[in-house]
Structure formats: structure tokens, C-alpha cells
Design an enzyme around this catalytic site. Structure first.
Site, PDB file in Angstrom:
ATOM      1  N   ARG A 247       0.860  -1.179   0.000  1.00  0.00           N
ATOM      2  CA  ARG A 247       0.000   0.000   0.000  1.00  0.00           C
ATOM      3  C   ARG A 247       0.906   1.243   0.000  1.00  0.00           C
ATOM      4  O   ARG A 247       1.970   1.240   0.637  1.00  0.00           O
ATOM      5  CB  ARG A 247      -0.891   0.038   1.255  1.00  0.00           C
ATOM      6  CG  ARG A 247      -2.073  -0.919   1.223  1.00  0.00           C
ATOM      7  CD  ARG A 247      -3.122  -0.516   0.195  1.00  0.00           C
ATOM      8  NE  ARG A 247      -4.282  -1.400   0.212  1.00  0.00           N
ATOM      9  CZ  ARG A 247      -4.434  -2.458  -0.600  1.00  0.00           C
ATOM     10  NH1 ARG A 247      -3.516  -2.768  -1.483  1.00  0.00           N
ATOM     11  NH2 ARG A 247      -5.545  -3.183  -0.534  1.00  0.00           N
ATOM     12  N   GLU A 276      -4.073   7.618  -4.719  1.00  0.00           N
ATOM     13  CA  GLU A 276      -4.296   6.879  -5.966  1.00  0.00           C
ATOM     14  C   GLU A 276      -5.564   7.430  -6.604  1.00  0.00           C
ATOM     15  O   GLU A 276      -6.593   7.467  -5.937  1.00  0.00           O
ATOM     16  CB  GLU A 276      -4.442   5.379  -5.689  1.00  0.00           C
ATOM     17  CG  GLU A 276      -3.130   4.775  -5.243  1.00  0.00           C
ATOM     18  CD  GLU A 276      -3.177   3.267  -5.020  1.00  0.00           C
ATOM     19  OE1 GLU A 276      -4.247   2.659  -5.271  1.00  0.00           O
ATOM     20  OE2 GLU A 276      -2.170   2.702  -4.606  1.00  0.00           O
ATOM     21  N   HIS A 295      -1.553   0.484  -9.683  1.00  0.00           N
ATOM     22  CA  HIS A 295      -2.150  -0.513  -8.770  1.00  0.00           C
ATOM     23  C   HIS A 295      -2.778  -1.671  -9.570  1.00  0.00           C
ATOM     24  O   HIS A 295      -3.987  -1.892  -9.501  1.00  0.00           O
ATOM     25  CB  HIS A 295      -3.192   0.156  -7.857  1.00  0.00           C
ATOM     26  CG  HIS A 295      -3.462  -0.635  -6.601  1.00  0.00           C
ATOM     27  ND1 HIS A 295      -3.819  -0.052  -5.399  1.00  0.00           N
ATOM     28  CD2 HIS A 295      -3.453  -1.978  -6.365  1.00  0.00           C
ATOM     29  CE1 HIS A 295      -4.011  -0.986  -4.486  1.00  0.00           C
ATOM     30  NE2 HIS A 295      -3.789  -2.167  -5.044  1.00  0.00           N
TER      31      HIS A 295
HETATM   32  P1  NDP Z   1      -0.720 -11.558   4.393  1.00  0.00           P
HETATM   33  O1  NDP Z   1      -1.544 -11.215   5.582  1.00  0.00           O
HETATM   34  O2  NDP Z   1      -0.531 -12.988   4.037  1.00  0.00           O
HETATM   35  O3  NDP Z   1       0.725 -10.906   4.512  1.00  0.00           O
HETATM   36  C1  NDP Z   1       0.943  -9.688   5.129  1.00  0.00           C
HETATM   37  C2  NDP Z   1       2.258  -9.764   5.803  1.00  0.00           C
HETATM   38  O4  NDP Z   1       2.532  -8.472   6.360  1.00  0.00           O
HETATM   39  C3  NDP Z   1       2.296 -10.777   6.937  1.00  0.00           C
HETATM   40  O5  NDP Z   1       3.296 -11.707   6.693  1.00  0.00           O
HETATM   41  C4  NDP Z   1       2.643  -9.929   8.139  1.00  0.00           C
HETATM   42  O6  NDP Z   1       3.590 -10.555   8.967  1.00  0.00           O
HETATM   43  C5  NDP Z   1       3.280  -8.718   7.512  1.00  0.00           C
HETATM   44  N1  NDP Z   1       3.350  -7.614   8.453  1.00  0.00           N
HETATM   45  C6  NDP Z   1       2.392  -7.150   9.272  1.00  0.00           C
HETATM   46  N2  NDP Z   1       2.891  -6.179  10.030  1.00  0.00           N
HETATM   47  C7  NDP Z   1       4.178  -6.037   9.697  1.00  0.00           C
HETATM   48  C8  NDP Z   1       5.226  -5.214  10.137  1.00  0.00           C
HETATM   49  N3  NDP Z   1       5.031  -4.345  11.115  1.00  0.00           N
HETATM   50  N4  NDP Z   1       6.437  -5.331   9.560  1.00  0.00           N
HETATM   51  C9  NDP Z   1       6.628  -6.224   8.564  1.00  0.00           C
HETATM   52  N5  NDP Z   1       5.676  -7.055   8.127  1.00  0.00           N
HETATM   53  C10 NDP Z   1       4.471  -6.957   8.684  1.00  0.00           C
HETATM   54  O7  NDP Z   1      -1.379 -10.746   3.174  1.00  0.00           O
HETATM   55  P2  NDP Z   1      -1.101 -10.928   1.615  1.00  0.00           P
HETATM   56  O8  NDP Z   1       0.284 -11.366   1.399  1.00  0.00           O
HETATM   57  O9  NDP Z   1      -2.196 -11.690   1.012  1.00  0.00           O
HETATM   58  O10 NDP Z   1      -1.254  -9.392   1.150  1.00  0.00           O
HETATM   59  C11 NDP Z   1      -0.367  -8.418   1.633  1.00  0.00           C
HETATM   60  C12 NDP Z   1      -0.778  -7.040   1.213  1.00  0.00           C
HETATM   61  O11 NDP Z   1      -0.527  -6.834  -0.159  1.00  0.00           O
HETATM   62  C13 NDP Z   1      -2.266  -6.719   1.357  1.00  0.00           C
HETATM   63  O12 NDP Z   1      -2.570  -6.332   2.670  1.00  0.00           O
HETATM   64  C14 NDP Z   1      -2.469  -5.591   0.384  1.00  0.00           C
HETATM   65  O13 NDP Z   1      -2.277  -4.365   1.047  1.00  0.00           O
HETATM   66  C15 NDP Z   1      -1.347  -5.782  -0.633  1.00  0.00           C
HETATM   67  N6  NDP Z   1      -1.846  -6.168  -1.957  1.00  0.00           N
HETATM   68  C16 NDP Z   1      -1.556  -5.381  -3.030  1.00  0.00           C
HETATM   69  C17 NDP Z   1      -1.935  -5.740  -4.294  1.00  0.00           C
HETATM   70  C18 NDP Z   1      -1.625  -4.885  -5.458  1.00  0.00           C
HETATM   71  O14 NDP Z   1      -2.403  -4.861  -6.390  1.00  0.00           O
HETATM   72  N7  NDP Z   1      -0.508  -4.205  -5.473  1.00  0.00           N
HETATM   73  C19 NDP Z   1      -2.702  -6.971  -4.542  1.00  0.00           C
HETATM   74  C20 NDP Z   1      -2.951  -7.735  -3.350  1.00  0.00           C
HETATM   75  C21 NDP Z   1      -2.524  -7.327  -2.110  1.00  0.00           C
HETATM   76  P3  NDP Z   1       3.125 -11.234  10.345  1.00  0.00           P
HETATM   77  O15 NDP Z   1       2.346 -12.426   9.920  1.00  0.00           O
HETATM   78  O16 NDP Z   1       4.402 -11.543  11.004  1.00  0.00           O
HETATM   79  O17 NDP Z   1       2.314 -10.226  11.063  1.00  0.00           O
HETATM   80  C1  DGY Z   2      -5.916  -6.023  -2.803  1.00  0.00           C
HETATM   81  O1  DGY Z   2      -6.633  -6.998  -3.078  1.00  0.00           O
HETATM   82  O2  DGY Z   2      -5.722  -5.636  -1.660  1.00  0.00           O
HETATM   83  C2  DGY Z   2      -5.220  -5.342  -3.941  1.00  0.00           C
HETATM   84  O3  DGY Z   2      -4.654  -4.158  -3.590  1.00  0.00           O
HETATM   85  C3  DGY Z   2      -5.990  -5.268  -5.199  1.00  0.00           C
HETATM   86  O4  DGY Z   2      -6.211  -6.545  -5.667  1.00  0.00           O
END
Ligand code: NDP
Ligand code: DGY
Length: 330
Positions: A247, A276, A295
Site C-alpha cells: 500500500r 491513488e 495498482h
Molecule cells: P498476508 O496477511 O498474508 O501478509 C501480510 C504480511 O505483512 C504478513 O506476513 C505480516 O507478517 C506482515 N506484516 C504485518 N505487520 C508487519 C510489520 N510491522 N512489519 C513487517 N511485516 C508486517 O497478506 P497478503 O500477502 O495476502 O497481502 C499483503 C498485502 O498486499 C495486502 O494487505 C495488500 O495491502 C497488498 N496487496 C496489493 C496488491 C496490489 O495490487 N498491489 C494486490 C494484493 C494485495 P506477520 O504475519 O508476522 O504479522
Molecule cells: C488487494 O486486493 O488488496 C489489492 O490491492 C488489489 O487486488
């Protein structure tokens, strides 16, 4: 612009969604009546506040802020919110929980598409693809030159992943075959599946100072907001490449601009920004060493179709008090 499709429990959809989702909702005519903001553009806030009045279910996008004002506008019928996204930072969870509303989201189904796009962005940024394409078009390609458009390669490099979650892990899996030497990760907890990519759990400072490529794939939380700031960039190698597909608000963009123009870091690739869309006159867009995408992490036809279908199923199950395929635990 409003479109009514069926009847009974009231559902409001804040945007046109892919047909895979609409099909599921339209076939549930015995369960709900659906109103939709019939546009590809976001619903204006005033229209949204009107549209949700009396709704039992709300299907929203990441660009819709779901806060106490909106929940009050919806009123006490509202049982379920289904967001067509995995990120849920646009949902004010305290206010939602207080009203006993269930939340559905779309984890897993977009992991591969988002990881793939992140790798594409990393390679495009590190190997300067947009500059190369531009040089071919504008005549700057005058000859093969030993140092023309040189960048940085993954072979033998150290990659640092901030947030080795579903998407972070999928990115790491895709990067390892490029010959990455060390894979560092940081976050709140160690990850059991990190062994698969020989991931080393390290303090954030270590990750920042030792990585040649930093990939941000964590969720946006109060803790990660503004995490990548002046102090962060000042610890990075001058030759390092910074990539963010989580994000925009995880990054302080003024500090990133400074780091990119002062030579503090080599380049940045962003799939997400604040705001955005990023205004076309934004300073970051003047830089050759910054690649900004609109995005599009999850933007494959099939992934968006599956996301729409999952959001529709989440919504319908939630409305009927059943087990939602992907319910957010909070
Ligand atoms: P997950 O919940 O699987 O992964 C998120 C990760 O963030 C977890 O491993 C968590 O670690 C970590 N995290 C939380 N707090 C912290 C911190 N303080 N420091 C470092 N790491 C931290 O979610 P996803 O992988 O499915 O998605 C991640 C993010 O990607 C979404 O929240 C969304 O914002 C973004 N996204 C963007 C997209 C795009 O189009 N660009 C598409 C899809 C998603 P822990 O488990 O140790 O807390
Ligand atoms: C999400 O799902 O959070 C992405 O940012 C868009 O797919």
C-alpha cells in the site's frame, strides 16, 4: 445510474464488477435485491452514503472508505461487508466489529497474479525497461554502447522481503530461481515456510542495510504506515532497488523522492501510491529512476473474475448466516 436486479434482502455494490461475480448475485434473486453503482469509476461519497441506506449487504472496493459515518448511513440492517480485495486497511474494523458486522475478503486467489506483477516491476525497474523503450522511440538509441542503460541484476544478490506473507512468499519463490544468494525477511513473526526459500528472519535494520533489492509486501497497519521514511532510505545501499506492491502509505513519498534524487538509492518501483491515482504532476513522475504503475498487482482477467466470484459468494453466505468462503477474523 442505479440498476436493480432482483429483490428481498438489500445489497449494494459500489462499482461494476466482473461478470463472474454478477452472475452469482443475479442468480440469488430469492435471497437479495441488488443495487449497483453502474460505473467503472468509484461511487462519489455522497452517492455511496445514500446508496447503502437500509442495505443488508455491501460489496465494496479498496477505494471505498468503510467507516462509522458509512455504517451509520447504512443503518442497523447491515450484516455483511464483502470487499473485493485482500487488503482491508480501508475498513475501520473497530466500528465494524462494534456493530457485529461480518467481513469477507479475497485472500489467496490473487497471490500468484500479484507476485508475478511485483517480479515484473522489480525487473522493469532494476533493468530500466521504461527508459529503454523510450530510448528506442525517441532516437536516443544511437548505437550499442558499453554503458548504455546499465542496471542491476538479481544473480548473486541479497533480496529483502518486508512482510513474508502469502504474497511475499510467492514473490520470494519466484525470485530465487534468478540466482538470489540470500533471502532476508522481516515482520512480526518468523514464518515456517520461509525455509523453502532459505529465508533468514532478520531485524528490519539488517534487512534494509544488507539488501540489494527491497520488496515491500506487508499489510498497511498503524505500525507499517510511513515505515519507509528518511531513516529507512538512508540505511539502504546506494546501489539498491526499492519495490512496493503493498500500500502506498507504507512509504513516505517525500523521503523517497529525496532518496532517489540525491543518489541515496538507485531506483524505485511502485505499484501503489498515495494518493491513488497519483496526480500526473507529482514529482516522482519526473524521475527516470522511478517506475510507477496504477495498482495493477491482481489485474489479470482470470484473477479479477475469481475475486469477483469470491466476493459475491462471501456476501451471499454472510447474508444467509452461512459459512463464508473467506471470512476475515478480527
Ligand atoms: P498476508 O496477511 O498474508 O501478509 C501480510 C504480511 O505483512 C504478513 O506476513 C505480516 O507478517 C506482515 N506484516 C504485518 N505487520 C508487519 C510489520 N510491522 N512489519 C513487517 N511485516 C508486517 O497478506 P497478503 O500477502 O495476502 O497481502 C499483503 C498485502 O498486499 C495486502 O494487505 C495488500 O495491502 C497488498 N496487496 C496489493 C496488491 C496490489 O495490487 N498491489 C494486490 C494484493 C494485495 P506477520 O504475519 O508476522 O504479522
Ligand atoms: C488487494 O486486493 O488488496 C489489492 O490491492 C488489489 O487486488
Amino acid at each position: 445510474r442505479m440498476q436493480t436486479i432482483g429483490k428481498l434482502m438489500k445489497v449494494y455494490i459500489t462499482r461494476r464488477i466482473p461478470p463472474e461475480g454478477m452472475k452469482i448475485l443475479s442468480s440469488a434473486t430469492g435471497v437479495c435485491e441488488v443495487s449497483m453503482w453502474d460505473s467503472d469509476e468509484p461511487v462519489p461519497r455522497t452517492e455511496l452514503l445514500k446508496g447503502v441506506q437500509g442495505a443488508h449487504g455491501l460489496l465494496c472496493m479498496l477505494s471505498d472508505k468503510i467507516d462509522a459515518e458509512l455504517l451509520d448511513a447504512a443503518g442497523p440492517n447491515l450484516k455483511v461487508i464483502s470487499t473485493m480485495s485482500v487488503g482491508f486497511d480501508h475498513l475501520v474494523l473497530d466500528a465494524i466489529k462494534k456493530r457485529g458486522i461480518r467481513v469477507g475478503y479475497t485472500p489467496d486467489v490473487l497471490t500468484d497474479a500479484t507476485a508475478e506483477l511485483t517480479v515484473a516491476l522489480l525487473l522493469a525497474t532494476a533493468r530500466r525497461l521504461p527508459e529503454g523503450v523510450e530510448a528506442v522511440k525517441n532516437g536516443d538509441w544511437t548505437s550499442w554502447k558499453p554503458l548504455m542503460l546499465c542496471g542491476y541484476g538479481l544473480s548473486g544478490s541479497t533480496v529483502g522481503v518486508i512482510g513474508l506473507g502469502r504474497i511475499g512468499m510467492a514473490i520470494a519463490r519466484r525470485l530465487m530461481p534468478f540466482g538470489v544468494k540470500r533471502l532476508l525477511y522481516s515482520g512480526r513473526t518468523t514464518k515456517a515456510d520461509a525455509a523453502e526459500v532459505s529465508g533468514e528472519f532478520v531485524p528490519l535494520d539488517t534487512l534494509v542495510s544488507e539488501s540489494d533489492f527491497i520488496v515491500v509486501s506487508c499489510s498497511l497497519t498503524p505500525e507499517t504506515q510511513g515505515l519507509c521514511d528518511k531513516a529507512f532510505f538512508s540505511k539502504m545501499k546506494n546501489t539498491a532497488v526499492f519495490i512496493n506492491s503493498s500500500r502506498g502509505a507504507v512509504v513516505n513519498q517525500e523521503d523517497l523522492y529525496e532518496a532517489l534524487t540525491s543518489g541515496q538509492i538507485a531506483a524505485a518501483g511502485l505499484d501503489v501510491t498515495t494518493p491513488e491515482p497519483l496526480p500526473t504532476n507529482h514529482p516522482l513522475l519526473t524521475l527516470n529512476n522511478c517506475v510507477v504503475l496504477p495498482h495493477i498487482g491482481s489485474a489479470t482477467y482470470s484473477t479479477r473474475g475469481v475475486m469477483a466470484a469470491l466476493s459475491a459468494r462471501n456476501l451471499l453466505e454472510g447474508l444467509q448466516g452461512g459459512e463464508m468462503p473467506s471470512e476475515l477474523a478480527f
